[in-house]
Write a protein that holds these residues in place. Structure first.
Motif, mmCIF file in Angstrom:
data_model
loop_
_atom_site.group_PDB
_atom_site.id
_atom_site.type_symbol
_atom_site.label_atom_id
_atom_site.label_comp_id
_atom_site.label_asym_id
_atom_site.label_seq_id
_atom_site.Cartn_x
_atom_site.Cartn_y
_atom_site.Cartn_z
ATOM 1 N N UNK A 64 0.830 -1.214 0.000
ATOM 2 C CA UNK A 64 0.000 0.000 0.000
ATOM 3 C C UNK A 64 0.862 1.261 0.000
ATOM 4 N N UNK A 65 2.051 1.184 0.608
ATOM 5 C CA UNK A 65 2.941 2.355 0.667
ATOM 6 C C UNK A 65 3.710 2.552 -0.637
ATOM 7 N N UNK A 66 3.563 1.608 -1.558
ATOM 8 C CA UNK A 66 4.158 1.809 -2.881
ATOM 9 C C UNK A 66 5.478 1.116 -3.127
ATOM 10 N N UNK A 67 5.908 0.262 -2.188
ATOM 11 C CA UNK A 67 7.161 -0.480 -2.402
ATOM 12 C C UNK A 67 6.958 -1.937 -1.988
ATOM 13 N N UNK A 68 6.179 -2.666 -2.804
ATOM 14 C CA UNK A 68 5.863 -4.053 -2.469
ATOM 15 C C UNK A 68 7.086 -4.960 -2.503
ATOM 16 N N UNK A 69 7.040 -5.978 -1.658
ATOM 17 C CA UNK A 69 8.031 -7.055 -1.736
ATOM 18 C C UNK A 69 7.358 -8.346 -1.318
ATOM 19 N N UNK A 70 7.817 -9.444 -1.899
ATOM 20 C CA UNK A 70 7.310 -10.757 -1.488
ATOM 21 C C UNK A 70 8.296 -11.446 -0.552
ATOM 22 N N UNK A 71 9.406 -10.764 -0.270
ATOM 23 C CA UNK A 71 10.500 -11.384 0.484
ATOM 24 C C UNK A 71 10.514 -10.863 1.908
ATOM 25 N N UNK A 72 9.844 -11.589 2.785
ATOM 26 C CA UNK A 72 9.746 -11.210 4.201
ATOM 27 C C UNK A 72 10.085 -12.439 5.040
ATOM 28 N N UNK A 73 11.153 -12.338 5.821
ATOM 29 C CA UNK A 73 11.591 -13.454 6.652
ATOM 30 C C UNK A 73 11.263 -13.183 8.112
#
Lengths: 82, 82
Positions: B67-76
């Motif tokens: 939502x803040x405009x900097x998506x990532x799928x990489x969250x550990x």
């Protein structure tokens, strides 16, 4: 002094005690290279570990980690931070 | 609350101001998901950015970043730290 983020892989199952011991092994010799290891975070499931340090350069970080028994070739300068 | 390390790629040339603005965009909406973004580090050359947060789960971190405009799928998850 420049700051660095280094990344380790393959540390599956790492525990608080194991990370603390690895960090202490860095601290014990870091003065040899003018490195200051500050924080580290680990994910036992993926085996990933990240360390933040201040050091003269990335090579100094690599040399300390290698001598301490947990070598990595993945060291990024992080001149930008919040 | 669980702690997380998330990784962004492709943020080449990121500046202190840009990272601060991106972080602020997270802070502005993080309460919606109970997330607490704490620190972030960036390497303008490689385009890598890492963020440390506390959150209910990794999906909450992803939703705020998206939502803040900097998506990532990489969250550990990083349950281990020093």
């Amino acid at each position: 002094m420049p700051r660095f983020m280094d990344v380790h892989e393959g540390m599956h199952g790492i525990t608080d005690e194991a990370l603390r011991a690895a960090h202490q092994a860095d601290l014990d010799i870091q003065d040899d290279e003018g490195v200051d290891f500050q924080r580290a975070w680990g994910d036992p499931e993926s085996g990933m570990v990240w360390c933040v340090s201040e050091a003269p350069d990335a090579e100094a970080v690599k040399r300390i980690h290698e001598r301490a028994g947990h070598p990595t070739t993945t060291v990024y300068p992080v001149p930008v931070e919040v």
